[in-house]
Design an enzyme around this catalytic site. Structure first.
Site, PDB file in Angstrom:
ATOM      1  N   ARG A  60       0.819  -1.214   0.000  1.00 40.92           N
ATOM      2  CA  ARG A  60       0.000   0.000   0.000  1.00 40.92           C
ATOM      3  C   ARG A  60       0.858   1.272   0.000  1.00 40.92           C
ATOM      4  NH1 ARG A  60      -5.265  -0.448   0.752  1.00 40.92           N
ATOM      5  NH2 ARG A  60      -5.007  -2.502   1.648  1.00 40.92           N
ATOM      6  N   LEU A  88      -5.782   4.542   0.319  1.00 43.17           N
ATOM      7  CA  LEU A  88      -4.381   4.974   0.233  1.00 43.17           C
ATOM      8  C   LEU A  88      -3.838   5.210   1.643  1.00 43.17           C
ATOM      9  CD1 LEU A  88      -4.770   7.377  -2.818  1.00 43.17           C
ATOM     10  CD2 LEU A  88      -3.885   5.037  -2.813  1.00 43.17           C
ATOM     11  N   ASN A 102     -14.253  13.443  -0.880  1.00 40.67           N
ATOM     12  CA  ASN A 102     -14.822  12.149  -1.243  1.00 40.67           C
ATOM     13  C   ASN A 102     -16.338  12.242  -1.173  1.00 40.67           C
ATOM     14  OD1 ASN A 102     -14.902   9.311  -1.802  1.00 40.67           O
ATOM     15  ND2 ASN A 102     -15.203   8.902   0.386  1.00 40.67           N
ATOM     16  N   THR A 103     -17.001  11.418  -1.984  1.00 36.36           N
ATOM     17  CA  THR A 103     -18.442  11.236  -1.811  1.00 36.36           C
ATOM     18  C   THR A 103     -18.681   9.789  -1.437  1.00 36.36           C
ATOM     19  OG1 THR A 103     -20.629  11.347  -2.848  1.00 36.36           O
ATOM     20  CG2 THR A 103     -18.783  10.860  -4.306  1.00 36.36           C
ATOM     21  N   HIS A 104     -19.547   9.594  -0.459  1.00 36.11           N
ATOM     22  CA  HIS A 104     -19.778   8.255   0.081  1.00 36.11           C
ATOM     23  C   HIS A 104     -21.280   7.968   0.067  1.00 36.11           C
ATOM     24  CE1 HIS A 104     -19.000   4.723   2.529  1.00 36.11           C
ATOM     25  NE2 HIS A 104     -20.075   5.055   3.218  1.00 36.11           N
ATOM     26  N   ALA A 137      -7.000  10.969   7.477  1.00 42.30           N
ATOM     27  CA  ALA A 137      -6.315   9.671   7.520  1.00 42.30           C
ATOM     28  C   ALA A 137      -7.268   8.527   7.875  1.00 42.30           C
ATOM     29  CB  ALA A 137      -5.154   9.726   8.507  1.00 42.30           C
ATOM     30  N   ASP A 140     -13.517   7.402   5.713  1.00 45.87           N
ATOM     31  CA  ASP A 140     -14.928   7.824   5.799  1.00 45.87           C
ATOM     32  C   ASP A 140     -15.243   8.587   7.090  1.00 45.87           C
ATOM     33  OD1 ASP A 140     -15.407   6.644   3.328  1.00 45.87           O
ATOM     34  OD2 ASP A 140     -16.064   4.751   4.201  1.00 45.87           O
TER      35      ASP A 140
HETATM   36  C1  GRF Z   1     -20.605   6.371  -5.828  1.00 44.84           C
HETATM   37  O1  GRF Z   1     -21.776   5.941  -5.198  1.00 44.84           O
HETATM   38  C2  GRF Z   1     -19.572   6.722  -4.781  1.00 44.84           C
HETATM   39  O2  GRF Z   1     -20.099   7.324  -3.639  1.00 44.84           O
HETATM   40  C3  GRF Z   1     -19.037   5.359  -4.466  1.00 44.84           C
HETATM   41  O3  GRF Z   1     -18.866   4.786  -5.740  1.00 44.84           O
HETATM   42  C4  GRF Z   1     -19.909   5.248  -6.597  1.00 44.84           C
HETATM   43  C5  GRF Z   1     -19.297   5.659  -7.912  1.00 44.84           C
HETATM   44  O4  GRF Z   1     -20.260   5.657  -8.929  1.00 44.84           O
HETATM   45  N1  GRF Z   1     -17.882   5.405  -3.610  1.00 44.84           N
HETATM   46  P1  GRF Z   1     -19.858   5.616 -10.499  1.00 44.84           P
HETATM   47  O5  GRF Z   1     -18.951   4.431 -10.699  1.00 44.84           O
HETATM   48  O6  GRF Z   1     -19.209   6.916 -10.816  1.00 44.84           O
HETATM   49  O7  GRF Z   1     -21.184   5.461 -11.205  1.00 44.84           O
END
Ligand code: GRF
Length: 186
Positions: A60, A88, A102-104, A137, A140
């Site tokens: 890693r 990472l 990031n989007t989660h 670090a 989420d």
């Molecule tokens: C999203 O839901 C994001 O939050 C997650 O992976 C997905 C990515 O979607 N971590 P796509 O592959 O861009 O359609």
């Protein structure tokens, strides 16, 4: 603001970032994926930083150094993670402190981790959603910038629910990145 995007998947979020007019200068992928084709078709540079292992012998630290190097070479100011399947190591966050978002696909702190959509369904939750946050670090767990709820319908599958969440993410993520950039510039 030169944006680097880290992706592993279909790249529909990447498409939303580009459609919004954000200045995506580099797309880095950790495996062959549709997202790389999306970037190439749009004339955006692609760094294929492919993992040599998905097993216990994965190095890693060395892998993280390769990703950081690719982002630095492209003179990226801000990094957006858009469905990247590799965690990472801390030198990544150190290199771009406060400049990684990031989007989660859950309402953090509920359902962190890679299987967030499955976990919400398995828990019998009535509501889940998505969270845009600053990356620290700890996975989420960074400061939340924006969240939006998505209700779970009877008969939802992982696919149907994730698609409804992603419909929100495609709007919320570019808008939040834009606000973050504007606030930092101000
Ligand atoms: C999203 O839901 C994001 O939050 C997650 O992976 C997905 C990515 O979607 N971590 P796509 O592959 O861009 O359609």
């Amino acid at each position: 603001m030169r944006l680097g995007v880290l992706v592993s998947g279909t790249g529909t979020l990447l498409e939303a970032l580009m459609a919004d007019g954000l200045d995506v200068v580099l797309v880095a992928v950790d495996r062959p994926c549709r997202a790389a084709e999306v970037a190439a078709a749009a004339g955006v540079a692609v760094a294929s930083v492919e993992r040599d292992s998905f097993g216990a012998d994965f190095d890693r630290e060395a892998y993280t150094a390769r990703v950081v190097e690719a982002l630095r070479r492209a003179e990226v100011d801000l990094v957006a993670i858009a469905g990247f399947g590799t965690v990472l190591s801390p030198p990544f966050v150190d290199a771009f402190e406060g400049r990684v978002l990031n989007t989660h696909p859950s309402l953090l702190p509920a359902f962190p981790g890679w299987r967030a959509v499955e976990a919400a369904l398995e828990a019998g939750a009535e509501v889940t959603g998505c969270t845009v946050h600053v990356v620290t670090a700890e996975v989420d767990a960074g400061p939340v910038l924006a969240q939006e709820a998505v209700s779970i319908e009877a008969g939802d599958t992982v696919e149907s629910l994730h698609e409804r969440i992603k419909t929100v993410e495609r709007r919320l993520y570019p808008a939040t990145i834009r606000q973050y950039v504007e606030a930092r510039v101000a």
